[in-house]
Motif scaffolding. Structure first.
Motif, mmCIF file in Angstrom:
data_model
loop_
_atom_site.group_PDB
_atom_site.id
_atom_site.type_symbol
_atom_site.label_atom_id
_atom_site.label_comp_id
_atom_site.label_asym_id
_atom_site.label_seq_id
_atom_site.Cartn_x
_atom_site.Cartn_y
_atom_site.Cartn_z
ATOM 1 N N GLY A 1 75.023 -22.037 11.147
ATOM 2 C CA GLY A 1 74.600 -21.792 9.932
ATOM 3 C C GLY A 1 73.490 -21.099 9.583
ATOM 4 N N GLY B 1 73.627 -26.076 13.199
ATOM 5 C CA GLY B 1 72.397 -25.227 12.845
ATOM 6 C C GLY B 1 72.355 -23.922 13.236
ATOM 7 N N TYR C 1 73.554 -17.334 7.049
ATOM 8 C CA TYR C 1 72.441 -17.205 6.130
ATOM 9 C C TYR C 1 71.803 -15.924 6.453
ATOM 10 N N ILE D 1 69.620 -26.896 5.602
ATOM 11 C CA ILE D 1 70.701 -27.320 6.416
ATOM 12 C C ILE D 1 70.159 -28.573 7.053
ATOM 13 N N HIS D 2 71.042 -29.672 6.599
ATOM 14 C CA HIS D 2 70.809 -31.002 7.013
ATOM 15 C C HIS D 2 71.647 -32.070 6.667
ATOM 16 N N ASN E 1 75.274 -24.850 1.457
ATOM 17 C CA ASN E 1 74.999 -25.331 2.623
ATOM 18 C C ASN E 1 76.005 -26.741 3.409
ATOM 19 N N HIS F 1 67.813 -32.075 12.269
ATOM 20 C CA HIS F 1 68.449 -31.813 10.943
ATOM 21 C C HIS F 1 69.321 -32.872 10.807
ATOM 22 N N SER G 1 78.290 -26.365 6.566
ATOM 23 C CA SER G 1 77.914 -27.448 7.600
ATOM 24 C C SER G 1 79.275 -28.120 8.052
#
Length: 355
Positions: free
Chosen positions: A114, A111, A118, A136-137, A190, A66, A194
């Motif tokens: 996150g 990752g 969520y 998420i990226h 996001n 990601h 992050s």
């Protein structure tokens, strides 16, 4: 604007050329996947989607892929700049392997944290969008981690001259900026999550787990969690942070760090001081040495010059007088005169006897 682009490009390429193969590989992967994104929806396949991360789907590869996935060209520029910045400033201190470990730890943690956040949001709201429409990226999490590492290594460096902003306050200032921009369409949830999880995960790793020559972690006072906040809030934050740390120590998630110092005595005594880091002692020692050197330099500048009259008197005392120097020569001259007179008298007497 166009005249600055070639200069920025030249500086970026020169900075990239001086980095290791790790940094070059990450940058190349980001560019290649951005090109592929015009053909395939790689954000769905390689980004972290909370609903697919956990069982029964369990897309665990997205935890690794990601950070190198981007949608927009400005996101690609931000990602490349973040990686090159880490390569220029952190890699010389840590080495390429440690930088790669830091990159992996921060992004995998972003990752996981996150996805869990969520998932908890879905549990409280029952809104499936938080599970399957959120992706998420990107490198924002790693950007937060790099800024935390720079706060640790060069916190007193001036990052912005007008107004004057030091590196130690940059991570939270940028988090505040993201929080304000969240109220506009420019920043999505996001992205804020992050970056925030990147700050948290990088601080935990650097504080407790990073291996180095002195042991593990960095328990110095200037890197405490409370130092991320304004001074007026630091006492309250410190109480809460210490309470959480105590709980984590008791459940053996974190361990209480004990630093050892060799006094250097013949008996090889070792003193254990918990909660103290050699970096603080070294920093204070350097400040004291600098102050001492400046004081010595000032005292040398104001020291009196030697008295020339005293030197002349010493030379006169040590040097022999002219009369003493000429006395041996005078005695030799008188001896030679008496010898010649005696020889003349002897010669006159012999002449009389002969006659």
């Amino acid at each position: 604007m166009n005249r600055y682009l070639p200069v920025a490009r030249q500086h970026f390429l020169s900075a990239l050329a001086s980095t290791s193969v790790v940094v070059k590989s990450i940058c190349a992967t980001v560019v290649v996947l951005y090109v592929v994104s015009f053909v395939v929806d790689i954000v769905f396949a390689l980004g972290v989607t909370p609903g697919f991360l956990f069982p029964p789907n369990f897309w665990i590869w997205t935890l690794v892929t990601h950070p190198v996935v981007e949608y927009h060209i400005w996101d690609v520029a931000l990602s490349l700049g973040t990686v090159v910045l880490a390569g220029r400033l952190l890699e010389p201190l840590w080495g390429a392997l440690e930088l790669l470990i830091f990159f992996a730890v921060v992004n995998v943690s972003v990752g996981i944290l996150g996805g869990l956040s969520y998932l908890l949001t879905y549990i409280t709201t029952f809104n499936l969008d938080y599970l399957f429409r959120v992706h998420i990226h990107g490198m924002l999490g790693f950007l937060g981690g790099v800024l935390v590492a720079l706060k640790q290594t060069m916190g007193d460096t001036i990052a912005l001259k007008v107004p004057q902003v030091r590196m130690r306050v940059v991570p939270m200032l940028l988090l505040l900026a993201f929080g304000v921009l969240k109220l506009t369409p420019l920043v999505e949830t996001n992205m804020l999550a992050s970056y925030g999880f990147g700050i948290l995960s990088s601080w935990i790793y650097l504080r407790f787990y990073q291996k180095h020559s002195r042991g593990r972690g960095d328990m110095s006072d200037h890197f405490a969690f409370a130092t991320f906040f304004p001074e007026i809030l630091q006492p309250a934050v410190a109480v809460i942070a210490n309470l959480i740390h105590t709980i984590l120590v008791k459940v053996k998630v974190c361990r209480k760090t004990v630093k050892r110092y060799d006094v250097g005595a013949p008996s090889s005594i070792t003193i254990s001081l918990p909660g103290t880091d050699p970096q603080d002692a070294e920093r204070r020692r350097q400040i004291a040495l600098k102050a001492l050197n400046e004081r010595l330099k000032r005292s040398e500048d104001h020291s009196a010059w030697p008295d020339m009259e005293e030197e002349e008197e010493e030379e006169n005392i040590n040097a022999p007088s002219i009369s003493e120097k000429t006395k041996p020569g005078k005695e030799a001259l008188d001896g030679s005169k008496s010898t010649s007179l005696e020889s003349s008298i002897i010669t006159f007497e012999e002449a009389i006897s002969q006659s």
